[in-house]
Structure formats: structure tokens, C-alpha cells
Design a protein around this motif. Structure first.
Motif, PDB file in Angstrom:
ATOM      1  N   GLU A 268       0.824  -1.151   0.025  1.00 34.77           N
ATOM      2  CA  GLU A 268       0.031  -0.098  -0.041  1.00 34.77           C
ATOM      3  C   GLU A 268       0.845   1.375  -0.112  1.00 34.77           C
ATOM      4  OE1 GLU A 268      -3.724  -2.164   2.409  1.00 34.77           O
ATOM      5  OE2 GLU A 268      -2.616  -0.751   3.398  1.00 34.77           O
ATOM      6  N   ARG A 269       1.933   1.289   0.502  1.00 32.06           N
ATOM      7  CA  ARG A 269       2.950   2.328   0.593  1.00 32.06           C
ATOM      8  C   ARG A 269       3.733   2.470  -0.775  1.00 32.06           C
ATOM      9  NH1 ARG A 269       6.646   1.248   5.906  1.00 32.06           N
ATOM     10  NH2 ARG A 269       7.981   2.808   4.414  1.00 32.06           N
ATOM     11  N   GLY A 270       3.507   1.673  -1.651  1.00 32.29           N
ATOM     12  CA  GLY A 270       4.037   1.642  -2.814  1.00 32.29           C
ATOM     13  C   GLY A 270       5.494   0.764  -2.776  1.00 32.29           C
ATOM     14  N   LYS A 271       5.641  -0.071  -2.147  1.00 29.61           N
ATOM     15  CA  LYS A 271       7.003  -0.822  -1.904  1.00 29.61           C
ATOM     16  C   LYS A 271       6.677  -2.077  -1.726  1.00 29.61           C
ATOM     17  CE  LYS A 271      10.195   2.719  -0.016  1.00 29.61           C
ATOM     18  NZ  LYS A 271      11.090   2.710   0.754  1.00 29.61           N
ATOM     19  N   PRO A 272       5.945  -2.869  -2.908  1.00 28.06           N
ATOM     20  CA  PRO A 272       5.611  -4.132  -2.847  1.00 28.06           C
ATOM     21  C   PRO A 272       6.961  -5.053  -2.511  1.00 28.06           C
ATOM     22  CG  PRO A 272       5.478  -3.379  -4.906  1.00 28.06           C
ATOM     23  CD  PRO A 272       5.824  -2.174  -4.032  1.00 28.06           C
ATOM     24  N   VAL A 273       6.531  -6.122  -2.037  1.00 30.83           N
ATOM     25  CA  VAL A 273       7.408  -7.378  -1.486  1.00 30.83           C
ATOM     26  C   VAL A 273       7.788  -8.153  -3.089  1.00 30.83           C
ATOM     27  CG1 VAL A 273       8.290  -9.141  -0.183  1.00 30.83           C
ATOM     28  CG2 VAL A 273       7.114  -7.266   0.861  1.00 30.83           C
ATOM     29  N   ALA A 274       8.868  -8.097  -3.651  1.00 37.20           N
ATOM     30  CA  ALA A 274       9.180  -8.970  -4.536  1.00 37.20           C
ATOM     31  C   ALA A 274       9.822 -10.421  -4.349  1.00 37.20           C
ATOM     32  CB  ALA A 274      10.128  -8.278  -5.609  1.00 37.20           C
ATOM     33  N   CYS A 275      10.445 -10.438  -2.868  1.00 40.08           N
ATOM     34  CA  CYS A 275      11.031 -11.458  -2.806  1.00 40.08           C
ATOM     35  C   CYS A 275      10.821 -11.685  -1.048  1.00 40.08           C
ATOM     36  CB  CYS A 275      12.569 -11.634  -2.970  1.00 40.08           C
ATOM     37  SG  CYS A 275      13.557 -12.815  -2.829  1.00 40.08           S
ATOM     38  N   LEU A 276      10.446 -13.010  -0.784  1.00 38.81           N
ATOM     39  CA  LEU A 276      10.274 -13.469   0.649  1.00 38.81           C
ATOM     40  C   LEU A 276      11.613 -14.471   0.936  1.00 38.81           C
ATOM     41  CD1 LEU A 276       6.921 -14.197   2.545  1.00 38.81           C
ATOM     42  CD2 LEU A 276       9.104 -15.000   3.022  1.00 38.81           C
ATOM     43  N   LEU A 308       8.775 -13.753  -4.736  1.00 37.51           N
ATOM     44  CA  LEU A 308       9.273 -15.205  -5.106  1.00 37.51           C
ATOM     45  C   LEU A 308       9.751 -15.747  -3.476  1.00 37.51           C
ATOM     46  CD1 LEU A 308      11.926 -15.000  -8.234  1.00 37.51           C
ATOM     47  CD2 LEU A 308       9.324 -15.916  -8.116  1.00 37.51           C
ATOM     48  N   PHE A 309       9.712 -16.955  -3.415  1.00 39.36           N
ATOM     49  CA  PHE A 309       9.984 -17.628  -2.235  1.00 39.36           C
ATOM     50  C   PHE A 309      11.418 -18.232  -2.280  1.00 39.36           C
ATOM     51  CE2 PHE A 309       9.489 -21.451   0.670  1.00 39.36           C
ATOM     52  CZ  PHE A 309       9.593 -20.681   1.797  1.00 39.36           C
ATOM     53  N   HIS A 310      12.299 -17.489  -1.530  1.00 42.50           N
ATOM     54  CA  HIS A 310      13.787 -17.765  -1.552  1.00 42.50           C
ATOM     55  C   HIS A 310      14.076 -18.076  -0.356  1.00 42.50           C
ATOM     56  CE1 HIS A 310      17.818 -15.798  -0.654  1.00 42.50           C
ATOM     57  NE2 HIS A 310      18.037 -17.055  -0.908  1.00 42.50           N
ATOM     58  N   VAL A 311      14.685 -19.496  -0.473  1.00 45.98           N
ATOM     59  CA  VAL A 311      15.333 -20.128   0.908  1.00 45.98           C
ATOM     60  C   VAL A 311      16.756 -20.150   0.732  1.00 45.98           C
ATOM     61  CG1 VAL A 311      15.365 -22.445   2.259  1.00 45.98           C
ATOM     62  CG2 VAL A 311      13.190 -21.749   0.649  1.00 45.98           C
ATOM     63  N   ASP A 312      17.200 -19.547   1.803  1.00 46.34           N
ATOM     64  CA  ASP A 312      18.702 -19.242   1.977  1.00 46.34           C
ATOM     65  C   ASP A 312      19.227 -20.349   2.703  1.00 46.34           C
ATOM     66  OD1 ASP A 312      21.391 -18.348   2.172  1.00 46.34           O
ATOM     67  OD2 ASP A 312      20.690 -16.611   3.039  1.00 46.34           O
ATOM     68  N   GLU A 313      20.121 -21.473   1.744  1.00 50.11           N
ATOM     69  CA  GLU A 313      20.485 -22.508   2.414  1.00 50.11           C
ATOM     70  C   GLU A 313      21.987 -22.413   2.597  1.00 50.11           C
ATOM     71  OE1 GLU A 313      19.150 -26.074   3.176  1.00 50.11           O
ATOM     72  OE2 GLU A 313      17.084 -25.842   2.014  1.00 50.11           O
ATOM     73  N   VAL A 314      22.656 -21.374   2.441  1.00 50.24           N
ATOM     74  CA  VAL A 314      24.142 -21.042   2.705  1.00 50.24           C
ATOM     75  C   VAL A 314      24.547 -21.899   3.720  1.00 50.24           C
ATOM     76  CG1 VAL A 314      25.883 -19.399   3.035  1.00 50.24           C
ATOM     77  CG2 VAL A 314      24.125 -19.022   1.377  1.00 50.24           C
ATOM     78  N   GLN A 315      23.917 -21.880   4.874  1.00 47.58           N
ATOM     79  CA  GLN A 315      24.599 -22.532   5.925  1.00 47.58           C
ATOM     80  C   GLN A 315      24.076 -24.040   6.193  1.00 47.58           C
ATOM     81  OE1 GLN A 315      26.171 -21.424  10.504  1.00 47.58           O
ATOM     82  NE2 GLN A 315      25.833 -19.700   9.148  1.00 47.58           N
ATOM     83  N   THR A 316      22.906 -24.470   5.743  1.00 44.76           N
ATOM     84  CA  THR A 316      22.165 -25.575   5.819  1.00 44.76           C
ATOM     85  C   THR A 316      22.308 -26.758   5.128  1.00 44.76           C
ATOM     86  OG1 THR A 316      20.211 -24.276   5.054  1.00 44.76           O
ATOM     87  CG2 THR A 316      20.500 -24.736   7.477  1.00 44.76           C
TER      88      THR A 316
END
Ligand SMILES: Cc1ncc(COP(=O)(O)O)c(C=O)c1O
Length: 486
Positions: A268-276, A308-316
Motif C-alpha cells: 500500500e505504501r508503494g513498496k511491494p515485496v518482490a522476494c520473501l 518469489l520464495f527464496h530459501v537461503d541454504e548457505v549454512q544448512t
């Protein structure tokens, strides 16, 4: 050296049935001759400090002498390494499979050049990708981009999400002249007000985009400009998870509500989420776990808000009892992007089909990885498969966690919240200061370990860490705890 016996005897039966991916290459325990760091490490730290900031250095390492799970420092001390260069040594030290891969004369030309992979890769490159990284690709993610480090992988995951978002918004039309001109001024519409939503306590790296997504410690962020991006609360769960299902579920539902609300408000503030973006276990932030339910719901939210649904598996990667930690979640669809680095020795992102940028040069840098490290990745992947190492992190980890729980029961005034997935295990100390003291005492008794978060002691053993190593660790931990004032 402290007397050790308790956990070693309880692990004896397990040890008899134990595997050994590096049977010839290990020791029976630590051997400590000096304080840690010893005089030679201290001398080298002071020499290094004349050239660069070196206050974070614990010890200097004798890589030549180190073997398996045991590291030799510059003073000839031998320590059981459960830190592994911040979770990034996959097979411990000098693993024979890695050494023999590097001794192959047929790869000398690959070691001799660091090519610009994005424009002139070696003829072997496609095969190298197929036999190493693609051999462990998460299900459904058939594209892989190689990068330079974990943060660099994360940066390019975010860029992939932004490029995808804009392409979807723009459809078939070309960018306008205003977009071309404004992007060179860092202004919208060419530089759009898109955001990445991450979680309080998260760690995604230290480059500027990744650092904006990172929320773990002031130290990393203070005085540095950051993108104005949202952060949602990450569940604060009680352990063991299966004994607190109802209250944990309530906590997770409340965090999920917050994610939905934050995403809506920012849109709503004009800053949509492109990546979670989310870590499967918040690692640097203090080894915080969530349940498969939470992650499945997050994926649904990402889909609903067009992110997009991003899973950060750098450590796992590799250590939680599954190749990828997100395999524990039973997701209905693959994540859109999975980032990796550390144990895979080379970094990058696996990406689902359809997310490639519309033109070349958009996800790019000069090196885009390093073929010499991919030779190591190849040896690692083959060793993992040959010895079933991932499944073994599950069985060894179960014993390790059982031992941590026992210690927590014996030392309730010091320890709490034992938790783990595979051998990625951790436990909290009563205070941050106590955590530092226990870590120091463990190092001085021959365990190379570090903390994370405020009060957490974390284990990041190699994939060749066996029951006998767990027993050594637990015995020494027990003895160190017994000496702490109650
Ligand atoms: C989840 C996660 N993402 C990204 C990074 C950054 O990786 P690197 O230090 O290789 O840049 C880390 C490093 O610890 C990490 O744990």
C-alpha cells in the motif's frame, strides 16, 4: 587434558557400527599443549594486525598437519573442530577424495586459470556443472547460477526476484525512456521501489543488498546505509518442538499474520515485496528453528503476494539429515530460489525454470564462481553420495542432541534450549558472558567451537563427524560444565 569417559562409553555400541569416510585420517582425541591461542598464533595475529584488522582471528591453522575432524593450530595444539570455518569445511581437513581429485594432472589447466565464466567458460564447464552442482540440485530447480560467496549468491537471488517482478509488470512492452534515464540516477521508475521481506534475527550476508536483509546484529549494520526493506518477526519457539506443539503453533501463526500484514502495508505504501527470503534455521542469529508448517505457510503467502520464495541454504546444505533443509518441510512446490555456498565450496543459486532474466549481462560478474572450487565440489558431492553422509548427519546428530539434552538436565543453571537438525546442533547458556566463557574453556580443552546469536553455542561439524567425535565433544563439554560455578 580432562579425564574423559562418560559419553565415550555410552557411544561405544554406536561407534562399533559407525561408518568411516576417512578412516585412516583421524585422531582419537584432542591434544592441547598451550593456552588457545598459543604464543605462535598470538605472534601471527599481531603480525597480521599490522596489515589488516585481525581481532576476530581465534587461531592460525596448520592446514598441512590437520586431518579429518581434527585441526592443528600454529602451536601444535590438536583440536576437535566443530566450527569448520563457520560451517564451510564439508569433509574436514585433507580429505583423501579431495586431495586425490586435486592431484589429477588432467585438471592442472583448470587450476591455472580463473576464467570469466559468463563469457568464456572452459570446455569442461557444462559437464562440471552437471556432475557436481546439478547432481545435488533441489527437486524442481533445474537452473543453477554460480557466484563468488554466500552474500553474492543472495544478492543475485534478490536481483532475480526484482527482474522477474518488473518483467511481469511490464509484460511484452519495452522499458520507457524515462525508465532508462531514471535508473542511472538511482530513481524510480527505472530503479523501482521493490523490497525484500526477511526476518528479525536473519543473516543473509554483508554486501549491501544482503546486509539490508540481514537483521542479526548491530555490529554488522551500524553506520552503513541500507535499503528501506521490511522485516517480520521470526517465531520464538520452545524446544523440544514436539513437546510444545500448541504454543509453538500459536507463535508461528502470529508471526505469519505479521508477515501478511507487513506485506500488505508495504504494498500500500508503494513498496511491494518482490522476494520473501528465509533461512531454514536462523543460524548466525542464534540457531532459531521453525516448523515445516511455518515454512509451508510462508510459501503460500509469497505466492499470494506475488513474491518469489527464496530459501537461503548457505549454512544448512547437507548437515540437517537431508541434502537440503527445506526437504524437511514437505512443500507442495519447490522454492523459487535456493542459495548455497559454504559446504559446497562454490556459491550460487538454484532457480526454478522461467526465472531467467530477459537479457544477458543482467545476472553477471567477471568470475561468476571458480572452476577450481567446482573440482572440490565435485569430489564432495561424490563422497556424500558414496558414503551416504547426509543420512549419517541424521543418525549422528540424534545421538549428539541426546547428549546435549542430558547435559542440559545435569546443568540446568547453565544450559537450556538444546536443539538440532542433523548435526546442526546448539544449546544456550544462561548469559552471553557465560557463553563466551564456556566457548573459551572448550577451546582450551581442545574443542574448536564458536557461538552465535546472544547466548548460543553452536556445532557445525563436518559431514565426516561420527559418533566417536560426538562422544569426545560431549565428554569434554561435560567436564568443562562441571567446573563452572553453579
Ligand atoms: C544463511 C546465510 N546466508 C548468507 C551468508 C553469507 O555467506 P558469505 O559469508 O559466504 O558471504 C551466510 C554466512 O554465514 C549465511 O549463514
Amino acid at each position: 587434558m580432562l579425564a574423559i569417559s562418560r559419553f565415550r562409553s555410552s557411544f561405544r555400541i554406536l561407534a562399533a557400527a559407525s561408518f568411516s569416510a576417512d578412516a585412516s585420517a583421524d585422531f582419537s582425541g584432542p591434544e592441547v599443549k598451550t593456552r588457545i591461542p598459543g604464543p605462535e598464533s598470538l605472534r601471527l595475529i599481531s603480525e597480521l594486525n599490522k596489515i589488516q584488522e585481525s581481532r576476530a582471528v581465534d587461531i592460525f591453522i596448520d592446514f598441512k598437519k590437520s586431518r579429518g575432524n581434527y585441526v592443528y593450530d600454529a602451536d601444535g595444539n590438536r583440536l576437535l573442530d566443530v566450527c569448520n570455518h563457520i560451517a564451510s569445511l564439508p569433509l574436514g581437513y585433507n580429505h583423501p577424495d579431495i586431495l586425490s581429485a586435486l592431484q589429477d594432472p588432467g585438471i592442472l589447466h583448470l587450476l591455472a586459470h580463473r576464467p570469466a565464466l559468463g563469457i568464456a567458460p572452459p570446455t569442461e564447464f557444462v559437464h562440471m556443472l552437471e556432475s557436481s552442482l546439478l547432481a545435488v540440485a533441489p527437486a524442481g530447480l533445474t537452473d543453477v547460477m554460480t557466484m563468488m560467496c554466500g552474500a553474492c549468491a543472495v544478492e543475485n537471488a534478490f536481483k532475480t526476484a526484482f527482474l522477474h517482478y518488473q518483467r511481469r509488470e511490464r509484460g511484452e512492452t519495452e522499458p520507457t525512456d524515462e525508465e532508462y534515464q531514471s535508473c542511472l540516477r538511482n530513481e524510480p521508475p527505472g530503479s523501482p521501489n521493490l523490497t525484500v521481506l526477511t526476518f528479525k534475527g536473519s543473516f543473509h550476508g554483508r554486501t549491501f543488498g544482503a546486509l539490508s536483509a540481514t537483521r542479526s546484529k548491530y555490529l554488522h549494520k551500524l553506520d552503513l546505509p541500507a535499503f528501506d526493506w521490511p522485516a517480520a518477526p521470526f517465531p520464538q519457539l520452545k524446544y523440544p518442538l514436539d513437546e510444545h506443539e500448541q504454543e509453538n503453533r500459536r507463535e508461528e501463526m502470529s508471526c505469519l499474520d505479521a508477515v501478511r500484514n507487513i506485506a500488505r502495508e508495504w504494498s500500500e505504501r508503494g513498496k511491494p515485496v518482490a522476494c520473501l527470503s528465509v533461512e531454514p534455521i536462523q543460524s548466525e542469529g542464534g540457531d532459531r528453528h521453525a516448523t515445516p508448517y511455518f515454512f509451508r505457510e510462508l510459501q503460500t503467502i509469497a505466492k499470494d503476494i506475488g513474491a518469489l520464495f527464496h530459501v537461503d541454504e548457505v549454512q544448512t546444505f547437507g548437515i540437517t539429515g537431508k541434502l537440503w533443509a527445506h526437504e524437511h518441510w514437505d512443500l507442495p512446490h519447490s522454492p523459487d530460489i535456493v542459495t548455497f555456498a559454504k559446504k559446497l565450496q562454490t556459491s550460487g543459486a538454484f532457480v526454478r525454470p522461467g526465472l531467467r532474466p530477459d537479457r544477458s549481462w543482467r545476472i553477471f560478474n567477471t568470475w561468476m564462481g571458480d572452476p577450481s572450487k567446482m573440482i572440490i565440489a565435485d569430489a564432495v558431492v561424490k563422497c556424500i553420495k558414496k558414503h551416504d553422509l547426509v543420512q549419517k548427519t541424521g543418525t549422528v546428530g540424534a545421538g549428539l542432541l541426546k547428549g546435549l539434552n542430558e547435559l542440559q538436565e545435569r546443568y540446568p543453571a547453565i544450559l537450556s534450549r538444546a536443539r538440532g537438525a542433523g548435526t546442526l546442533c546448539s544449546i544456550d547458556c544462561r548469559t552471553s558472558q557465560l557463553k563466551d566463557e564456556v566457548v573459551k574453556a572448550l577451546q582450551n580443552e581442545g574443542i574448536y567451537i564458536i557461538g552465535c546469536g546472544e547466548r548460543t553455542i553452536r556445532l557445525r561439524p563436518s559431514l565426516v563427524f561420527e559418533d566417536r567425535h560426538a562422544a569426545v565433544f560431549l565428554d569434554i563439554f561435560d567436564a568443562v560444565l562441571a567446573r563452572q560455578p553453579k
